[in-house]
Write a protein that holds these residues in place. Structure first.
Motif, PDB file in Angstrom:
ATOM      1  N   UNK A  34       0.876  -1.185  -0.020  1.00 15.69           N
ATOM      2  CA  UNK A  34      -0.229  -0.047   0.110  1.00 15.69           C
ATOM      3  C   UNK A  34       1.021   1.152   0.160  1.00 15.69           C
ATOM      4  N   UNK A  36       2.280   4.831   0.825  1.00 14.67           N
ATOM      5  CA  UNK A  36       1.727   5.718   1.770  1.00 14.67           C
ATOM      6  C   UNK A  36       1.868   7.085   1.254  1.00 14.67           C
ATOM      7  N   UNK A  44       6.183   6.404   0.649  1.00 14.69           N
ATOM      8  CA  UNK A  44       6.916   5.213   0.417  1.00 14.69           C
ATOM      9  C   UNK A  44       6.154   3.955   0.453  1.00 14.69           C
ATOM     10  N   UNK A  46       4.477   0.527   1.470  1.00 12.91           N
ATOM     11  CA  UNK A  46       4.490  -0.330   2.577  1.00 12.91           C
ATOM     12  C   UNK A  46       4.090  -1.679   2.320  1.00 12.91           C
ATOM     13  N   UNK A  48       3.057  -5.419   3.435  1.00 19.11           N
ATOM     14  CA  UNK A  48       2.443  -6.253   4.475  1.00 19.11           C
ATOM     15  C   UNK A  48       2.218  -7.611   4.180  1.00 19.11           C
ATOM     16  N   UNK A  96       7.680   2.838  10.497  1.00 23.92           N
ATOM     17  CA  UNK A  96       6.530   2.477   9.944  1.00 23.92           C
ATOM     18  C   UNK A  96       6.479   1.007  10.198  1.00 23.92           C
ATOM     19  N   UNK A  97       5.430   0.129   9.748  1.00 25.03           N
ATOM     20  CA  UNK A  97       5.218  -1.269  10.022  1.00 25.03           C
ATOM     21  C   UNK A  97       5.441  -2.071   8.801  1.00 25.03           C
ATOM     22  N   UNK A  98       6.191  -1.451   7.852  1.00 27.42           N
ATOM     23  CA  UNK A  98       6.444  -2.260   6.791  1.00 27.42           C
ATOM     24  C   UNK A  98       7.590  -3.235   7.296  1.00 27.42           C
ATOM     25  N   UNK A 106      14.693  -0.902   2.573  1.00 30.72           N
ATOM     26  CA  UNK A 106      13.508  -0.028   2.610  1.00 30.72           C
ATOM     27  C   UNK A 106      13.039  -0.044   1.219  1.00 30.72           C
ATOM     28  N   UNK A 108      11.176   1.266  -2.204  1.00 39.46           N
ATOM     29  CA  UNK A 108      11.085   2.812  -2.232  1.00 39.46           C
ATOM     30  C   UNK A 108      10.310   2.699  -3.813  1.00 39.46           C
TER      31      UNK A 108
END
Lengths: 138, 508
Positions: A34, A36, A44, A46, A48, A96-98, A106, A108
């Motif tokens: 998703x 953000x 960025x 995310x 999940x 964040x919770x990524x 990360x 990107x």
């Protein structure tokens, strides 16, 4: 799927594919993204476990990238829809919770403008709600 | 691009801090249950400078145990006593301002002149403000008729979860901690993984001030420590500052537990310069120019960064010439050097993200008025995350006008009429901050009222007094921070409806 005739809205780099493979193995599930907006780690993507983030009628599905559904909120999509996104990986420590964050990397987004020709042949979007209904039918 | 050779004063010494920090739980230092720690990277040089505990659900549960154990007595502690303790915290921070400012700069990368003059003084004042307001705070009573009295009494919510961003690690923690403790809540705080150290240095200083368990800090990664905190059925409220997707996820968890949330999710703040700004080349014009360059404060890593300049077309040339000149005069350099005006971005992924926005801005045809690239600094800063303060000219539909870049990047466009200025200002998903600059008394009131944002600075920008409510409209979130109204975000109302009538109603 006859999606090949369309221009995809989201592409993925090899490094991002590797990360998805690693995460899938670790979590034992399919994944989802998703995009953000907003401050700090906003703007960025995310990542999940599939279904952990509840999408709905206000979310737009931009396509499936390397087996992962990619969503963005409708409001944000209005400002992004003329650009093609590439899901990439960089070293770094996002908050964040990524779920890739503990790996010290990360996800990107890199972007480029669609050409006029491409804009006429983009993959049709669906809402998050429609995707959920399709998944139930499968 | 060329490498900038630094000619500047020597960086100040780094304070001695511990090599690694445990969690702060129940007034004690508690090693992470996993036994694992992670490196905290300083944006100054991209090198680790301390280790932080890698928290998980077991650690969060331990912190919640401690907070729940502390709550019965803390919630009954008199406002006078709570006030005294908050003032003591403020005094200790004041006595250690210089050390904390340096640690904050190492942790976050921002220039020392900002941590000294803004971050830490605001932290101190914020604790004092909430220490003050609870002494004068009152519940309400109303007499409904001669026999019936209603008492509306404040009661603290309980144990709360607070998730802190990395852009002002100590100040944003204080914005959440001070009102929660003042209201009588106990808290479990989860700092951002980019900046987990300065708050632990602060905890070392104030460890003995508050009763054990009132304030607990668990460090770690969002999915491992933040998620178990935000989704715990044992918190009475969660307060979050960050971005929209995580905000939604936290609300999703909160919906499962039916608890309230406050959300501060950023913005794309318009800074509007009306035609009258350039009526004279005087102090006010100079102040307005500074107001436009405020986009570079804190390297642009502020939710309210005035990242869109809207300037009346008639004054564009004269105004922007000065703004560009002032932006070019921003001295970049070692964040710990006293003459550095702008430091490093907080992390490598932020740095990469900002550069990706510069790329899309150029692709969309925005004109680079200054900056537009990374800043390659030498003298040991080659591996730090430095970006040139950048001004783009374009239109409001471009992505650089619509997305929070969270870097020293501003996008400028022009307007012809007041109506057009308002339309552009409101053409955004967000509504956190805005600025309005004018010499016209009517505009000074009417334009801010028409802007859909929670905070409109009028003839100023980036002031954050504890006494003024701060928060978002639209997708920027809800709830407020700062101001005594924050107490009610950490309290609920106990209504006692009392009859002083000895006679029955007569129904039964």
């Amino acid at each position: 799927m006859s999606d090949n005739k369309y221009v995809p809205r989201v592409l993925i780099s090899d490094a991002a594919k590797e990360t998805i493979d690693t995460l899938k193995k670790r979590f034992g599930t399919d994944l989802m993204f998703h995009q953000s907006g907003g401050c700090c780690d906003g703007s960025s993507p995310m990542c999940f476990e599939k279904g952990d983030f509840k999408v709905g009628a206000s979310d737009i599905w931009l396509g499936s990238v390397y087996g992962c559904d990619f969503f963005m909120n409708q409001d944000q999509f209005e400002y992004w829809k003329h650009t093609q996104l590439t899901l990439d990986i960089t070293a770094g420590r996002g908050s964040s919770f990524s779920i890739e964050i503990p790996m010290g990397i990360r996800f990107m987004i890199r972007s480029r403008l669609f050409t006029t020709e491409e804009l006429e042949n983009l993959i049709p979007t669906k809402t998050g709600e429609e995707i959920l209904e399709e998944n139930e039918l499968k | 691009m060329s490498t900038l050779t630094l000619s500047q004063s020597k960086p100040v010494d780094r304070p001695k801090i511990k090599e690694k920090y445990d969690h702060f739980i129940g007034g004690k230092w508690v090693a992470p249950s996993s036994g694992e720690y992670f490196d905290n990277i300083s944006p100054i040089d991209g090198k680790p400078f301390a280790k932080a505990a890698r928290g998980n659900k077991a650690d969060v549960d331990l912190a919640l145990d401690a907070a729940h154990a502390a709550f019965p007595s803390w919630s009954k502690t008199s406002p006078a006593q709570r006030s005294k303790l908050l003032n003591k915290v403020a005094d200790i921070i004041e006595e250690n301002l210089e050390m904390l400012a340096r640690v904050e700069t190492i942790d976050n990368g921002k220039a020392l002149r900002e941590t000294r003059a803004a971050d830490l003084p605001l932290v101190i004042d914020h604790f004092r403000y909430f220490a003050g307001v609870i002494r004068a705070d009152e519940s309400s009573i109303s007499e409904h008729d001669e026999h019936t009295v209603s008492i509306a009494l404040h009661e603290p919510l309980g144990v709360v979860g607070q998730i802190i961003p990395w852009n002002f690690p100590l100040l944003m923690a204080t914005w959440k901690i001070a009102p929660a403790l003042a209201a009588g809540c106990c808290t479990v705080v989860k700092p951002a993984e980019q900046t987990p150290t300065s708050i632990m240095v602060l905890m070392e200083l104030i460890a003995d001030v508050l009763p054990p368990g009132v304030l607990n800090v668990v460090t770690g990664f969002g999915p491992e420590a933040g998620k178990p905190l935000a989704s715990s059925p044992r918190i009475a409220k969660v307060s979050f500052t960050g971005e929209t997707t995580t905000g939604r996820l936290i609300m999703q968890y909160a919906s499962e537990n039916l608890i309230p949330v406050t959300m501060e999710l950023g913005g794309k703040s318009p800074n509007i310069f009306m035609k009258s700004v350039a009526d004279a080349d005087d102090e006010f014009f100079d102040k307005a120019v500074e107001g436009a360059v405020m986009f570079a404060l804190n390297q642009g890593e502020i939710c309210t960064c005035p990242s869109r300049i809207l300037v009346h077309e008639d004054i564009y040339d004269v105004f922007m010439e000065k703004v560009i000149e002032r932006t070019k005069a921003i001295k970049m350099g070692h964040p710990l050097a006293e003459d550095t005006m702008m430091g490093a971005q907080a992390s490598n992924d932020q740095y990469e993200k900002i550069l990706s926005y510069m790329d899309i801005g150029k692709q969309e045809g925005a004109e680079v008025l200054c900056g537009g690239d990374k800043a390659s600094l030498n003298s040991g800063l080659e591996t730090g995350y430095y970006i040139q303060p950048t001004i783009f000219k374009g239109n409001n539909k471009m992505r650089i006008f619509q997305e929070e870049i969270f870097g020293p990047v501003v996008s400028v466009t022009t307007f012809k009429t007041t109506e057009e200025a308002i339309e552009i200002a409101n053409d955004t998903m967000y509504g956190l901050g805005a600025g309005l600059w004018s010499r016209d008394a009517h505009e000074l009131y009417q334009v801010p009222r028409a802007i859909q944002a929670g905070r409109v600075w009028v003839n100023c920008y980036h002031n954050y007094p504890a006494h003024a409510p701060f928060g978002g409209y639209k997708k920027s979130g809800f709830g407020r921070e700062n101001h005594l109204m924050m107490l009610d975000h950490y309290r609920q109302t106990k209504n006692m409806l009392i009859s002083y009538d000895k006679n029955k109603l007569g129904f039964f």
